[in-house]
Design a protein around this motif. Structure first.
Motif, mmCIF file in Angstrom:
data_model
loop_
_atom_site.group_PDB
_atom_site.id
_atom_site.type_symbol
_atom_site.label_atom_id
_atom_site.label_comp_id
_atom_site.label_asym_id
_atom_site.label_seq_id
_atom_site.Cartn_x
_atom_site.Cartn_y
_atom_site.Cartn_z
ATOM 1 N N PRO A 48 0.810 -1.228 0.000
ATOM 2 C CA PRO A 48 0.000 0.000 0.000
ATOM 3 C C PRO A 48 0.839 1.272 0.000
ATOM 4 N N TRP A 49 2.061 1.202 0.506
ATOM 5 C CA TRP A 49 2.970 2.353 0.485
ATOM 6 C C TRP A 49 4.391 1.867 0.682
ATOM 7 N N GLY A 50 5.317 2.765 0.473
ATOM 8 C CA GLY A 50 6.729 2.417 0.569
ATOM 9 C C GLY A 50 7.271 2.575 1.976
ATOM 10 N N PRO A 51 8.556 2.219 2.168
ATOM 11 C CA PRO A 51 9.153 2.214 3.501
ATOM 12 C C PRO A 51 9.241 3.598 4.151
ATOM 13 N N ASP A 52 9.316 4.642 3.363
ATOM 14 C CA ASP A 52 9.478 5.985 3.918
ATOM 15 C C ASP A 52 8.211 6.836 3.812
ATOM 16 N N ALA A 53 7.106 6.247 3.409
ATOM 17 C CA ALA A 53 5.889 7.007 3.103
ATOM 18 C C ALA A 53 5.390 7.839 4.280
ATOM 19 N N ILE A 54 5.357 7.274 5.462
ATOM 20 C CA ILE A 54 4.806 8.001 6.614
ATOM 21 C C ILE A 54 5.688 9.182 6.987
ATOM 22 N N VAL A 55 6.987 8.982 6.997
ATOM 23 C CA VAL A 55 7.909 10.075 7.326
ATOM 24 C C VAL A 55 7.831 11.171 6.273
ATOM 25 N N ILE A 56 7.852 10.794 5.009
ATOM 26 C CA ILE A 56 7.800 11.780 3.920
ATOM 27 C C ILE A 56 6.475 12.540 3.965
ATOM 28 N N SER A 57 5.387 11.823 4.157
ATOM 29 C CA SER A 57 4.079 12.473 4.215
ATOM 30 C C SER A 57 4.032 13.484 5.356
ATOM 31 N N GLY A 58 4.557 13.128 6.498
ATOM 32 C CA GLY A 58 4.572 14.041 7.639
ATOM 33 C C GLY A 58 5.391 15.292 7.384
#
Length: 160
Positions: A48-58
């Motif tokens: 559903p998303w990549g390894p850094d998606a949450i950090v990048i999104s934030g």
């Protein structure tokens, strides 16, 4: 029609509409497009998303809160001035934005106000990638959900 700087009251109406967002979470939007490297870290095939998606999104999102309202209003006003300057080859400085409450408006009034603002602020070649454009998109999506009957309408149409 010529481009112009919308009034402070216009900007305040947009910001206050965003502050009144429902659904229990502040209105949020991206502050800039993803770079190629960020896109690669945000996506992984089959997931559903990549390894850094949450950090990048934030790192790439802004939330509209009472504390950020003046900054957001200033961003909108500055983008409008930048557009008018570009359109008329001027170098005027933007007005100072101070946030204040404004009277409540209907979703239709606010949708029209977004259209007006976008028309005045879209003259620069990079408008679509601007934070102001992303704010307008987020606010428009929120307001459409407030239109009468929206939540009662079917999600998908399966009949002729």
């Amino acid at each position: 029609m010529s481009a112009f700087i919308v009034s402070i009251h216009h900007i305040r109406a947009l910001v206050n509409a965003g502050l009144n967002a429902r659904y229990g979470q502040p209105l949020s939007w991206r502050i800039r497009p993803l770079t190629a490297e960020e896109r690669a870290g945000s996506y992984e095939p089959g997931e559903p998303w990549g390894p850094d998606a949450i950090v990048i999104s934030g790192q790439l999102r802004r939330e509209l809160t009472p504390e950020s309202a003046e900054l957001v209003g200033s961003i909108l006003l500055a983008e409008n001035q930048r557009s008018v300057n570009y359109r008329y080859d001027e170098n005027e400085l933007e007005y100072v934005y101070t946030h204040r409450p404004s009277r409540p408006r209907t979703p239709v009034e606010l949708l029209k106000a977004i259209d007006c603002y976008e028309y005045q602020a879209c003259e620069t070649p990079d408008w679509e990638d601007s934070e102001a454009a992303a704010f307008c998109e987020a606010l428009r999506s929120h307001l459409i959900g407030d239109l009468p009957g929206y939540h009662d309408a079917p999600w998908s149409i399966d009949e002729q």
